[in-house]
Design an enzyme around this catalytic site. Structure first.
Site, PDB file in Angstrom:
ATOM      1  N   LYS A   1     -31.444 -41.544 -52.712  1.00 53.32           N
ATOM      2  CA  LYS A   1     -31.626 -40.145 -52.309  1.00 53.32           C
ATOM      3  C   LYS A   1     -30.282 -39.511 -52.013  1.00 53.32           C
ATOM      4  CE  LYS A   1     -32.185 -38.975 -48.187  1.00 53.32           C
ATOM      5  NZ  LYS A   1     -31.357 -38.445 -47.061  1.00 53.32           N
TER       6      LYS A   1
ATOM      7  N   LYS B   1     -20.327 -36.373 -45.352  1.00 49.95           N
ATOM      8  CA  LYS B   1     -21.217 -37.525 -45.480  1.00 49.95           C
ATOM      9  C   LYS B   1     -21.325 -37.947 -46.941  1.00 49.95           C
ATOM     10  CE  LYS B   1     -24.190 -40.734 -44.484  1.00 49.95           C
ATOM     11  NZ  LYS B   1     -25.471 -40.528 -43.806  1.00 49.95           N
TER      12      LYS B   1
END
Length: 287
Positions: free
Chosen positions: A240, A172
């Site tokens: 983030k 990811k």
């Protein structure tokens, strides 16, 4: 059909849990804001629980899609956490994008409790979740993945095991690194076209058919040109994710200069009040 729990009913989790219910699974949900769980249960007919532990009781698999490392720890650990309620041999499947470090920490805690663990972050955004067309990248033991994959198929376009625990999160990160540089380049291209007096749609019609073409170009050029940034995955969340990428790169000695630069550009967007704009809003800082 399996007995499932789903923890976290945000813009991604709610439709994902809905696909599981539609597929015929027995689904119990938990959300920190109970009103969201009540609304989901009213719409889909599933059950809801007051704690992650209650939701996880007797479930074959427990799926989670929450916010960050601390959110994930809070739904997994402690007397009211999912691990305390899961039966031996059940598998925890985490769809949250978190650090590989917290993934390995929680996987170790799961193993100590006799549980399986699969990290399974997703890509495809809110639209992908709603349409059941997410890319799911997984890390974990083969036997745990084999149990989880048929259930994940309810909302996946592709679901692959990338390696042991943590490999899903690393994959990811690769995804987010690629998106960051691509969206910045697309923003510069569209802004340059506009300031040069060209019609953006015509430019994209031509260049999208060649080597410059991308999903972002085809699906986001119009709203980027119009200054509409309401496609779900917020700049705050992207920052983030990029912080996770940059920290992981330091750990393995990888260099991510473009990613680090684009992270600062997203910081500029936050300062413009665009923390909840979607990631295509990079073009807004170019004027």
């Amino acid at each position: 059909m399996a007995k499932l729990a789903f923890l976290g009913l945000g813009v991604m989790g709610a439709p994902m849990a809905g696909h599981l219910k539609t597929a015929g699974h027995a689904v119990t949900v938990f959300n920190r804001t109970r009103a969201k769980a009540e609304a989901w249960a009213a719409r889909h007919g599933g059950a809801l629980a007051d704690t992650p532990r209650e939701a996880a009781a007797d479930a074959d698999l427990v799926m989670a899609c929450v916010g960050n490392d601390d959110d994930l720890r809070s739904v997994c650990l402690g007397p009211d956490g999912a691990f305390a309620g899961m039966k031996p041999g059940a598998v925890f499947v985490d769809h949250t994008t978190v650090s590989a470090a917290v993934t390995r920490e929680l996987a170790q805690a799961a193993r100590a409790a006799g549980l399986g663990y699969v990290d399974a972050p997703v890509s495809g955004g809110q639209a992908g979740a709603e349409n059941g067309q997410l890319s799911v990248m997984c890390g974990g033991a083969q036997e745990d993945f084999d149990r989880a994959a048929p259930v994940i198929d309810a909302y996946a376009r592709i679901c692959r095991r990338m390696g042991d625990v943590g490999a899903g999160q690393i994959t990811k990160m690769c995804n987010q690194i690629a998106i960051a540089g691509l969206v910045q380049a697309l923003s510069e291209s569209l802004a340059f076209a506009k300031k040069s007096g060209l019609e953006v749609g015509q430019v994209v019609e031509v260049i999208s058919q060649g080597a410059a073409g991308s999903w972002q170009m085809v699906n986001r050029h119009k709203t980027m040109d119009e200054g509409r940034f309401d496609h779900g995955f917020a700049v705050d969340w992207m920052r983030k994710d990029l912080a996770i990428c940059l920290a992981a790169a330091d750990d393995v000695g990888a260099s991510l200069p473009v990613t680090a630069l684009v992270d600062q550009f997203y910081k500029d967007v936050q300062r413009m009040g665009g923390g909840r704009w979607d990631t295509s809003s990079l073009i807004a800082r170019l004027g």
